[in-house]
Write a protein that holds these residues in place. Structure first.
Motif, short mmCIF file in Angstrom:
data_model
loop_
_atom_site.label_atom_id
_atom_site.label_comp_id
_atom_site.label_asym_id
_atom_site.label_seq_id
_atom_site.Cartn_x
_atom_site.Cartn_y
_atom_site.Cartn_z
N LEU A 65 0.97 -1.01 0.29
CA LEU A 65 0.25 -0.06 -0.13
C LEU A 65 0.95 1.55 -0.03
N ASP A 66 2.47 0.91 0.29
CA ASP A 66 3.27 2.69 0.75
C ASP A 66 4.12 3.20 -0.68
N GLN A 67 3.20 1.67 -1.07
CA GLN A 67 4.19 1.84 -3.25
C GLN A 67 2.80 2.08 -3.95
N MET A 68 1.78 2.41 -3.12
CA MET A 68 0.77 2.77 -4.63
C MET A 68 0.81 3.70 -4.57
N PRO A 69 0.31 4.71 -5.52
CA PRO A 69 -0.09 6.14 -5.85
C PRO A 69 -1.28 5.78 -5.11
N PRO A 70 -0.86 7.70 -4.51
CA PRO A 70 -2.01 8.07 -3.10
C PRO A 70 -3.65 7.46 -3.46
N ARG A 71 -3.80 8.42 -4.44
CA ARG A 71 -5.48 7.92 -5.25
C ARG A 71 -5.80 6.75 -4.99
N GLN A 72 -4.66 5.66 -5.64
CA GLN A 72 -5.59 4.62 -5.81
C GLN A 72 -5.34 3.47 -4.44
N ARG A 73 -4.41 3.67 -3.37
CA ARG A 73 -3.71 4.02 -2.30
C ARG A 73 -5.76 4.10 -0.81
N THR A 74 -5.54 5.18 -0.87
CA THR A 74 -6.77 6.27 -0.24
C THR A 74 -8.64 5.48 -0.87
N VAL A 75 -7.98 4.82 -1.88
CA VAL A 75 -10.00 4.69 -2.64
C VAL A 75 -9.94 3.46 -2.36
N LEU A 76 -8.53 1.94 -2.30
CA LEU A 76 -8.59 0.90 -1.93
C LEU A 76 -8.68 0.31 -0.27
N ILE A 77 -8.36 1.75 0.14
CA ILE A 77 -8.04 1.44 2.30
C ILE A 77 -9.79 1.13 1.37
N LEU A 78 -10.37 2.63 1.57
CA LEU A 78 -11.94 2.70 2.08
C LEU A 78 -12.64 1.87 1.55
N HIS A 79 -12.54 1.46 -0.03
CA HIS A 79 -13.78 0.65 -0.57
C HIS A 79 -13.08 -1.11 0.12
N LYS A 80 -11.87 -1.42 0.43
CA LYS A 80 -11.81 -2.96 0.52
C LYS A 80 -11.62 -2.82 2.17
N LEU A 133 -16.73 0.53 1.84
CA LEU A 133 -17.81 1.12 2.08
C LEU A 133 -17.34 0.85 0.54
N THR A 134 -18.96 1.02 0.16
CA THR A 134 -19.33 1.06 -1.23
C THR A 134 -18.67 1.47 -2.01
N ILE A 135 -18.55 1.66 -3.56
CA ILE A 135 -18.01 2.56 -4.52
C ILE A 135 -18.85 3.40 -3.76
N GLU A 136 -20.16 3.53 -3.90
CA GLU A 136 -21.15 4.92 -3.60
C GLU A 136 -21.18 5.76 -2.80
N GLU A 137 -20.33 5.06 -1.30
CA GLU A 137 -19.75 5.89 -0.05
C GLU A 137 -18.49 6.27 -0.32
N VAL A 138 -17.87 6.15 -1.16
CA VAL A 138 -15.82 6.39 -0.90
C VAL A 138 -16.16 7.04 -2.04
N ALA A 139 -17.56 7.50 -3.23
CA ALA A 139 -17.22 8.95 -3.70
C ALA A 139 -18.33 9.96 -3.01
N ALA A 140 -19.42 9.54 -2.63
CA ALA A 140 -19.71 10.62 -1.57
C ALA A 140 -18.56 11.54 -0.40
N ARG A 141 -18.03 10.41 0.09
CA ARG A 141 -17.06 11.23 1.23
C ARG A 141 -15.77 11.85 0.83
N ILE A 167 -11.13 4.84 -10.28
CA ILE A 167 -9.68 3.91 -9.59
C ILE A 167 -9.60 2.56 -8.70
N VAL A 168 -10.97 1.69 -8.26
CA VAL A 168 -10.52 0.54 -7.90
C VAL A 168 -10.01 -0.28 -8.67
N SER A 169 -10.39 -0.38 -9.28
CA SER A 169 -9.69 -1.31 -10.82
C SER A 169 -8.81 -1.34 -11.00
N GLU A 170 -8.68 -0.01 -11.50
CA GLU A 170 -6.84 -0.05 -11.48
C GLU A 170 -5.39 0.03 -10.53
N ALA A 171 -6.31 -0.31 -8.86
CA ALA A 171 -6.29 0.07 -7.65
C ALA A 171 -5.68 -1.66 -7.49
#
Length: 195
Positions: free
Chosen positions: A131-146, A150-158, A169-173
């Motif tokens: 996770l530390d090696q991942m791009p910040p956006r991917q890391r943040t979204v992956l942590i929140l989702h997995k 949180l659902t994709i919609e909940e992550v998007a709202a936050r 971004i989740v797919s890329e992460a």
């Protein structure tokens, strides 16, 4: 990874116990850590305490020489914060999330005991390092989702992003995570290969 000049000066001050460095350290990183704690679902009042625990723990670790500059100071702090957020979630009796063999999320009630037995601690550390090696956006979204479920919609709202962007971004992460994991696996000798 080389430590930036401003981080180096800050680290020197923290090691020496300089109060001015401590204040600068807190002022610099507290806002982002609070945002991350809120994004992970920690209520505002508790988020202040969780972030303070993370900052205190990080200063203690810096003074003991445990920060080695293998990643940026900010990323290293995020790793400590993630641990404190997990501790908070467990202490409040909220569900702890873990992935099963198929990669799906399973909800474990807190009262069933530890989710991960002692022999999986290496895996936990590996995941944190990836996770530390991942791009910040991917890391943040992956942590929140997995990690926080949180659902994709909940992550998007936050994050105030479009759900379509979050899904992409989740797919890329996931692809980035798998690529780093595979690369690490090829470099790590299997137990029977070790002499």
């Amino acid at each position: 990874m080389a430590v930036k000049a401003e981080e180096s000066a800050l680290l020197t001050g923290l090691v020496e116990g300089d109060a001015v460095a401590g204040t600068a350290f807190s002022d610099r990183y507290r806002p982002r850590l609070l945002w991350l704690a809120h994004s992970a679902g920690v209520p505002s009042q508790e988020a202040e305490d969780v972030v303070q625990e993370a900052l205190t723990a990080s200063i203690s670790q810096i003074q003991r020489g445990l920060f080695r500059g293998e990643c940026s100071l900010g990323r290293w702090l995020e790793t400590i914060l993630r641990g404190k957020v997990i501790d908070y979630m467990r202490s409040t009796g909220k569900m702890v999330l873990a992935g099963d063999a198929d990669g799906d999320q399973i909800n474990y009630p807190q009262n069933v005991g530890p989710v991960a037995p002692w022999h999986t601690q290496d895996l936990v550390l590996t995941v944190r390092e990836i996770l530390d090696q991942m791009p910040p956006r991917q890391r943040t979204v992956l942590i929140l989702h997995k990690m926080f479920g949180l659902t994709i919609e909940e992550v998007a709202a936050r994050l105030r992003w479009r759900p379509g962007s979050v899904g992409r971004i989740v797919s890329e992460a996931k692809a980035t995570f798998y690529e780093i994991f595979t690369r690490r696996a090829k470099k790590t000798p299997r137990p029977h290969d070790r002499v």
